[in-house]
Scaffold this motif. Structure first.
Motif, PDB file in Angstrom:
ATOM      1  N   UNK A 150       0.817  -1.211   0.000  1.00  0.00           N
ATOM      2  CA  UNK A 150       0.000   0.000   0.000  1.00  0.00           C
ATOM      3  C   UNK A 150       0.854   1.266   0.000  1.00  0.00           C
ATOM      4  N   UNK A 151       1.838   1.331   0.886  1.00  0.00           N
ATOM      5  CA  UNK A 151       2.649   2.542   1.003  1.00  0.00           C
ATOM      6  C   UNK A 151       4.133   2.283   0.834  1.00  0.00           C
ATOM      7  N   UNK A 152       4.516   1.067   0.496  1.00  0.00           N
ATOM      8  CA  UNK A 152       5.931   0.740   0.374  1.00  0.00           C
ATOM      9  C   UNK A 152       6.126  -0.361  -0.660  1.00  0.00           C
ATOM     10  N   UNK A 153       7.389  -0.607  -0.970  1.00  0.00           N
ATOM     11  CA  UNK A 153       7.762  -1.687  -1.893  1.00  0.00           C
ATOM     12  C   UNK A 153       8.837  -2.519  -1.210  1.00  0.00           C
ATOM     13  N   UNK A 154       8.698  -3.827  -1.292  1.00  0.00           N
ATOM     14  CA  UNK A 154       9.718  -4.718  -0.730  1.00  0.00           C
ATOM     15  C   UNK A 154      10.430  -5.448  -1.862  1.00  0.00           C
ATOM     16  N   UNK A 155      11.743  -5.549  -1.729  1.00  0.00           N
ATOM     17  CA  UNK A 155      12.570  -6.280  -2.682  1.00  0.00           C
ATOM     18  C   UNK A 155      13.270  -7.378  -1.895  1.00  0.00           C
ATOM     19  N   UNK A 156      12.847  -8.627  -2.099  1.00  0.00           N
ATOM     20  CA  UNK A 156      13.389  -9.761  -1.355  1.00  0.00           C
ATOM     21  C   UNK A 156      14.395 -10.504  -2.222  1.00  0.00           C
ATOM     22  N   UNK A 157      15.614 -10.664  -1.714  1.00  0.00           N
ATOM     23  CA  UNK A 157      16.680 -11.385  -2.408  1.00  0.00           C
ATOM     24  C   UNK A 157      16.953 -12.672  -1.627  1.00  0.00           C
ATOM     25  N   UNK A 161      18.944   6.269   4.389  1.00  0.00           N
ATOM     26  CA  UNK A 161      18.975   7.604   3.779  1.00  0.00           C
ATOM     27  C   UNK A 161      17.777   7.816   2.861  1.00  0.00           C
ATOM     28  N   UNK A 162      17.349   6.781   2.141  1.00  0.00           N
ATOM     29  CA  UNK A 162      16.203   6.917   1.232  1.00  0.00           C
ATOM     30  C   UNK A 162      14.894   6.540   1.923  1.00  0.00           C
ATOM     31  N   UNK A 163      14.918   6.468   3.262  1.00  0.00           N
ATOM     32  CA  UNK A 163      13.699   6.227   4.025  1.00  0.00           C
ATOM     33  C   UNK A 163      13.290   4.778   4.138  1.00  0.00           C
ATOM     34  N   UNK A 164      14.185   3.858   3.847  1.00  0.00           N
ATOM     35  CA  UNK A 164      13.848   2.441   3.901  1.00  0.00           C
ATOM     36  C   UNK A 164      14.601   1.715   4.992  1.00  0.00           C
ATOM     37  N   UNK A 165      14.610   0.375   4.871  1.00  0.00           N
ATOM     38  CA  UNK A 165      15.293  -0.459   5.856  1.00  0.00           C
ATOM     39  C   UNK A 165      15.654  -1.780   5.208  1.00  0.00           C
ATOM     40  N   UNK A 213      16.325 -23.677   4.003  1.00  0.00           N
ATOM     41  CA  UNK A 213      17.744 -23.483   3.770  1.00  0.00           C
ATOM     42  C   UNK A 213      17.998 -22.214   2.988  1.00  0.00           C
ATOM     43  N   UNK A 214      19.130 -21.606   3.211  1.00  0.00           N
ATOM     44  CA  UNK A 214      19.430 -20.352   2.543  1.00  0.00           C
ATOM     45  C   UNK A 214      19.014 -19.160   3.380  1.00  0.00           C
ATOM     46  N   UNK A 215      19.109 -17.988   2.784  1.00  0.00           N
ATOM     47  CA  UNK A 215      18.813 -16.749   3.504  1.00  0.00           C
ATOM     48  C   UNK A 215      17.996 -15.825   2.617  1.00  0.00           C
ATOM     49  N   UNK A 216      17.319 -14.897   3.293  1.00  0.00           N
ATOM     50  CA  UNK A 216      16.547 -13.883   2.562  1.00  0.00           C
ATOM     51  C   UNK A 216      16.870 -12.524   3.170  1.00  0.00           C
ATOM     52  N   UNK A 217      17.273 -11.588   2.321  1.00  0.00           N
ATOM     53  CA  UNK A 217      17.510 -10.200   2.713  1.00  0.00           C
ATOM     54  C   UNK A 217      16.472  -9.342   2.007  1.00  0.00           C
ATOM     55  N   UNK A 218      15.742  -8.535   2.780  1.00  0.00           N
ATOM     56  CA  UNK A 218      14.612  -7.764   2.232  1.00  0.00           C
ATOM     57  C   UNK A 218      14.881  -6.274   2.388  1.00  0.00           C
ATOM     58  N   UNK A 219      14.757  -5.569   1.284  1.00  0.00           N
ATOM     59  CA  UNK A 219      14.821  -4.113   1.281  1.00  0.00           C
ATOM     60  C   UNK A 219      13.395  -3.573   1.206  1.00  0.00           C
ATOM     61  N   UNK A 220      13.050  -2.676   2.115  1.00  0.00           N
ATOM     62  CA  UNK A 220      11.733  -2.036   2.133  1.00  0.00           C
ATOM     63  C   UNK A 220      11.913  -0.538   1.986  1.00  0.00           C
ATOM     64  N   UNK A 221      11.296   0.044   0.961  1.00  0.00           N
ATOM     65  CA  UNK A 221      11.392   1.493   0.719  1.00  0.00           C
ATOM     66  C   UNK A 221       9.987   2.039   0.478  1.00  0.00           C
TER      67      UNK A 221
END
Length: 400
Positions: A329-336, A377-381, A390-398
């Protein structure tokens, strides 16, 4: 409570109570007291006149003047039948009929004491006393807080970053200022501690490749080993030093408060560029991209975040890396996601502390720390987790 209301409300309440008390005193207590005094003077004047056996006109006038009685002497021949009338029902009125030897009817009036000026002065003095007492009681706590803040600031200025302002639990401006001071002192304390730790870690990270370079130079002098092998080791160590210095400079640059250049950016296009630059050495990997979103952000900083996240996933993945772009709704998540060994629990609990890395990691240990700092800096995390399969997930939320 706001500082304004803490001072205004007690002062207004004190003034209101003072005015109510003054009104009650002047409307009920004071008039009764004055009327009683008026009646007492009238009775005393009548007794004094009647006690004179053969009063003269001058004696009566002197007595009335000395007691503050306004008097008229009506000759008996002018009074007529009015001497048999009832006296007028006015408070403080004295009527003494004529008698043998004094052919005058005395009509006296005792006025109410003229105490308006003294009463006004007393009321003004009472108001000043009440205001002074209330202001003293209210401002005493204000001045105490100001003195505590001044003392804490002076101690902080001497270099003691452990000092904190004791917030009293209120919600006025001084308490808010105290909380801001505590936050500032905590950040300074944390910053200095992190700098000390950073210096120690940097010294350790520099020592290892420098030691290997010294060893390689010594072996070259002694003629041990092949020159090509020694040069290769030296190039590897120099590349490691260059990467460390580059990452340190970038980490420091992002920490100085970079102002983002906002523009409309297609995340998928940036992700494709990052994948092309970070996976050229891993042709065996299966890279999947899914989703699309348009955001208003800094393209360079977004690319920096995705580059660090994707390069970390490519470095540890076994055969597969997936990138999913999901708008909300108010953000975008990029999951790697990758199918590697995952993050050590110490790294997940530490939250991307600089130079925190696993034992088998070949990186500097700043990649994800830089990614989180750039995302902030761009308001995300940036967040990280291990997958159950197994494995890992790193998520960028902006934000959008």
């Amino acid at each position: 409570m706001k500082l304004y209301w803490k001072v205004f409300l007690p002062l207004a309440a004190a003034l209101f109570l003072t005015i109510v008390f003054t009104g009650w005193f002047m409307g009920a207590v004071l008039p009764n007291h004055l009327r009683a005094r008026q009646a007492m003077i009238a009775e005393l004047f009548q007794r004094e006149v009647e006690s004179l056996s053969a009063p003269t006109r001058e004696q009566v006038i002197f007595l009335a003047d000395s007691m503050g009685v306004r008097m008229r002497l009506i000759p008996e021949d002018r009074l007529g039948r009015r001497e048999h009338r009832e006296p007028p029902p006015l408070p403080g009125t004295v009527i003494i009929p004529a008698r043998p030897g004094f052919p005058f009817t005395i009509v006296g009036m005792v006025p109410l004491p003229g105490a308006r000026l003294s009463i006004a002065a007393a009321v003004l003095l009472l108001l000043l006393i009440v205001v002074g007492v209330v202001l003293h009681l209210v401002l005493q706590s204000v001045f105490r807080k100001i003195r505590d803040l001044e003392r804490a600031a002076c101690i902080l200025g001497t270099g003691d970053t452990s000092i904190r302002y004791a917030v009293s639990g209120g919600s006025d401006e001084l308490d808010a200022l105290g909380e801001s001071f505590n936050g500032m002192a905590h950040r300074i304390d944390t910053l200095l501690a992190s700098h000390k730790e950073l210096m120690g870690v940097v010294a350790h990270e520099l020592r290892t490749p420098l030691a290997r370079l010294s060893l390689a130079l010594e072996l070259l002098r002694e003629g041990s080993g092949t020159r090509d092998e020694m040069f290769l080791r030296m190039e590897t160590d120099i590349a490691a030093l260059n990467a460390l210095v580059t990452e340190l400079l970038e980490y420091n640059r992002l920490g100085r408060g970079v102002v983002p250049n906002l523009e409309s950016v297609e995340i998928l296009a940036v992700a494709e560029e990052v994948v092309a630059s970070e996976t050229w050495g891993r042709a065996d990997l299966d890279i999947t991209l899914a989703g699309q979103a348009l955001v208003k952000t800094d393209r360079e900083l977004l690319a920096r975040v995705l580059s660090n996240i994707v390069s970390n996933a490519v470095r540890h993945a076994s055969s597969n890396v997936s990138i999913e772009i999901r708008p909300c709704l108010s953000s975008v998540s990029v999951a790697v996601c990758d199918d590697g060994p995952g993050f050590p629990s110490a790294i997940l609990s530490a939250g991307f502390i600089p130079f925190m890395k696993g034992r088998e990691s070949q990186g500097v240990g700043l990649g994800l720390s830089i990614a989180r700092r750039a995302a902030t800096i761009i308001g995300g995390d940036v967040s990280a987790e291990n997958l159950s399969r197994g494995g890992a997930r790193v998520t960028l939320t902006i934000p959008l």
